[in-house]
Design a protein around this motif. Structure first.
Motif, PDB file in Angstrom:
ATOM      1  N   SER A 183     -61.324  29.985 -25.119  1.00 25.19           N
ATOM      2  CA  SER A 183     -61.235  28.931 -26.117  1.00 25.19           C
ATOM      3  C   SER A 183     -59.861  28.271 -26.056  1.00 25.19           C
ATOM      4  N   LEU A 184     -59.836  27.013 -26.415  1.00 27.35           N
ATOM      5  CA  LEU A 184     -58.600  26.230 -26.440  1.00 27.35           C
ATOM      6  C   LEU A 184     -58.159  26.014 -27.881  1.00 27.35           C
ATOM      7  N   ASP A 185     -56.892  26.254 -28.153  1.00 32.60           N
ATOM      8  CA  ASP A 185     -56.357  26.023 -29.490  1.00 32.60           C
ATOM      9  C   ASP A 185     -56.198  24.522 -29.740  1.00 32.60           C
ATOM     10  N   VAL A 186     -56.566  24.112 -30.951  1.00 31.13           N
ATOM     11  CA  VAL A 186     -56.429  22.712 -31.364  1.00 31.13           C
ATOM     12  C   VAL A 186     -55.464  22.655 -32.540  1.00 31.13           C
ATOM     13  N   ILE A 187     -54.398  21.888 -32.379  1.00 26.34           N
ATOM     14  CA  ILE A 187     -53.390  21.726 -33.431  1.00 26.34           C
ATOM     15  C   ILE A 187     -53.279  20.242 -33.766  1.00 26.34           C
ATOM     16  N   GLY A 266     -62.713  30.576 -15.385  1.00 24.27           N
ATOM     17  CA  GLY A 266     -62.097  29.299 -15.058  1.00 24.27           C
ATOM     18  C   GLY A 266     -62.572  28.128 -15.873  1.00 24.27           C
ATOM     19  N   VAL A 267     -63.136  28.394 -17.047  1.00 22.26           N
ATOM     20  CA  VAL A 267     -63.721  27.319 -17.852  1.00 22.26           C
ATOM     21  C   VAL A 267     -63.409  27.565 -19.324  1.00 22.26           C
ATOM     22  N   ASP A 268     -63.308  26.485 -20.101  1.00 21.70           N
ATOM     23  CA  ASP A 268     -63.059  26.567 -21.542  1.00 21.70           C
ATOM     24  C   ASP A 268     -64.353  26.243 -22.282  1.00 21.70           C
ATOM     25  N   GLN A 269     -64.736  27.115 -23.189  1.00 22.82           N
ATOM     26  CA  GLN A 269     -66.016  26.982 -23.871  1.00 22.82           C
ATOM     27  C   GLN A 269     -65.921  26.389 -25.270  1.00 22.82           C
ATOM     28  N   LEU A 270     -64.764  26.516 -25.906  1.00 26.79           N
ATOM     29  CA  LEU A 270     -64.708  26.171 -27.326  1.00 26.79           C
ATOM     30  C   LEU A 270     -63.333  25.629 -27.683  1.00 26.79           C
ATOM     31  N   TYR A 271     -63.310  24.672 -28.598  1.00 26.63           N
ATOM     32  CA  TYR A 271     -62.079  24.211 -29.224  1.00 26.63           C
ATOM     33  C   TYR A 271     -61.907  24.987 -30.530  1.00 26.63           C
ATOM     34  N   TYR A 272     -60.838  25.756 -30.610  1.00 24.73           N
ATOM     35  CA  TYR A 272     -60.582  26.602 -31.783  1.00 24.73           C
ATOM     36  C   TYR A 272     -59.454  25.982 -32.604  1.00 24.73           C
ATOM     37  N   ARG A 273     -59.806  25.525 -33.793  1.00 25.12           N
ATOM     38  CA  ARG A 273     -58.859  24.782 -34.609  1.00 25.12           C
ATOM     39  C   ARG A 273     -57.902  25.744 -35.333  1.00 25.12           C
ATOM     40  N   LEU A 274     -56.613  25.496 -35.196  1.00 23.56           N
ATOM     41  CA  LEU A 274     -55.590  26.277 -35.884  1.00 23.56           C
ATOM     42  C   LEU A 274     -55.076  25.488 -37.078  1.00 23.56           C
ATOM     43  N   HIS A 275     -55.211  26.064 -38.256  1.00 27.53           N
ATOM     44  CA  HIS A 275     -54.677  25.433 -39.459  1.00 27.53           C
ATOM     45  C   HIS A 275     -54.478  26.504 -40.513  1.00 27.53           C
ATOM     46  N   GLY A 276     -53.804  26.160 -41.575  1.00 26.51           N
ATOM     47  CA  GLY A 276     -53.381  27.155 -42.549  1.00 26.51           C
ATOM     48  C   GLY A 276     -54.507  27.859 -43.273  1.00 26.51           C
ATOM     49  N   SER A 277     -55.704  27.278 -43.317  1.00 24.25           N
ATOM     50  CA  SER A 277     -56.799  27.893 -44.069  1.00 24.25           C
ATOM     51  C   SER A 277     -57.702  28.752 -43.208  1.00 24.25           C
TER      52      SER A 277
END
Length: 409
Positions: A183-187, A266-277
């Protein structure tokens, strides 16, 4: 081959090295091309861990498999459109979405209805009272009937092609019960560029994967990006409500006792959102709390009645305890050497380590902590030998993170 039922293993004694894995006769295992990619990946495998079957990804299936995506939502209505659209835009699968609003007080339920009214294949359920996230997950599971299932948080998104990539592997390997990737972190709502071309398929015998996870004592699936078979969910049941923090980890461990495990390399499956909640960043942010919750996950999964050998489960539990104790002492040393003045949780980490594995007091990890305590915090932080060792440990941790991104364990 769409909707193939999971082949449940009846014997706990499987041959190691992936020999029990079911695969079509025309799937070639080993090297491809000149073999350099496989050799490189195999060299990255940690010593003492099992090595999965590595294959090259294959083409699409003839029919579009049916995938049900469960989207639990509590006060995340502002993210729902992006989440649902990332699912409905998935190619190569017949997908449906179920949004479950857990009595959100911010109007998320109305947003869910609006999203569903404008899009086909989207349904909404409303919990009349707040049930909590685990109960909401299980309610969702009971209301979907796709051949494959994904649990997707309302604030996360799928990368393009994620579902077809995961399902394709399970279509080719009938004994694989669930498939995960990275997964890829989303900021700040900025989406990083996702890798969408699968380089390798890795398939573990489930029991090998389970033991590897006990040795690492951590959840190698960073977020809930794993797609699993409906038949596996029916076999092992849903998430445990007494594990609000580590319910997903426990489920993977439990499921691996009866099914093989696949990973997309070698592949990204998900966008994982990083936020305070984010719950994982607020309610359970403490490393010490995470150790306790991880222990609960291992205790629950390795006591589950899913047909595993009790003697072997106890052996795995002791492996996990030893790894947890080692991790606790690593954190104790870090606290002693790096925490701000007046803040020292190292005694709590030491106590945890002794509680799970009393023999830890005879190990080099214990001696590393006591040597620093013997000279005192201020002096230890100034000593070149200790500072150099901390730098090495930091580099080892960074390397392990990057290796996990490649090999998945």
């Amino acid at each position: 081959m769409t909707g193939t039922n999971l082949s449940i293993r009846s014997s706990p004694a499987q041959e190691r090295g992936g020999r029990g894995i079911q695969r079509p006769p025309d799937v070639h295992v080993g090297t491809w091309g000149d073999g350099r990619l496989e050799v490189l990946i195999q060299q990255l495998w940690p010593t003492g861990y099992s090595r999965p079957v590595l294959t090259r990804p294959r083409g699409c299936t003839s029919a579009a498999p049916r995938v049900s995506v469960v989207v639990p939502c509590y006060n995340y209505g502002r993210y729902l459109e992006a989440c649902v659209d990332s699912v409905l835009g998935q190619p190569g699968v017949d997908v449906d979405v179920l949004i479950i609003d857990d009595a959100s007080p911010d109007g998320s339920g109305l947003m869910a209805e609006s999203v569903a009214a404008q899009r086909p294949r989207v349904r909404v359920l409303h919990n009349p009272v707040n049930r909590g996230h685990i109960a909401t997950y299980n309610i969702g599971f009971s209301h979907v009937d796709g051949d494959y299932v994904l649990l997707l948080s309302a604030d996360d998104m799928l990368t393009p092609g994620a579902l077809s990539r995961a399902v394709r592997l399970m279509e080719e390997f009938p004994s694989v019960g669930f498939v995960y990737g990275w997964s890829l972190d989303v900021i700040d709502d900025v989406l990083p560029v996702a890798r969408t071309k699968t380089l390798t398929w890795s398939v573990w015998d489930g029991k090998d994967w389970l033991e590897d996870n006990c040795r690492r004592a951590t959840n190698v699936i960073r977020s809930s990006d794993a797609v699993f078979r409906r038949s596996l969910l029916d076999r092992v049941g849903g998430y445990r409500e007494d594990l609000p923090h580590s319910g997903d980890h426990e489920w993977w461990l439990r499921a691996a006792q009866v099914a093989d495990v696949g990973r997309l390399g070698g592949v990204d499956q998900l966008y994982y959102r990083l936020h305070g909640s984010n719950m994982s960043r607020t309610q359970y942010a403490s490393a010490l709390a995470n150790l306790h919750e991880t222990r609960k996950a291992f205790d629950a999964a390795l006591s589950a009645d899913v047909g595993s050998d009790e003697e072997n489960l106890e052996r795995l539990r002791q492996i996990a305890y030893r790894a947890l104790a080692r991790k606790a002492l690593w954190l104790a040393v870090w606290e002693y050497m790096s925490s701000p003045d007046g803040v020292d949780n190292s005694p709590a980490y030491r106590e945890f380590a002794l509680s799970v594995f009393p023999g830890v007091a005879e190990t080099r990890w214990w001696r590393a902590l006591t040597r620093r305590e013997a000279v005192g915090r201020d002096r230890a932080r100034k000593m070149l030998a200790f500072r150099a060792r901390e730098r090495v440990r930091d580099l080892e941790g960074r390397f392990a993170w990057h290796r996990n991104r490649i090999v998945g364990v």
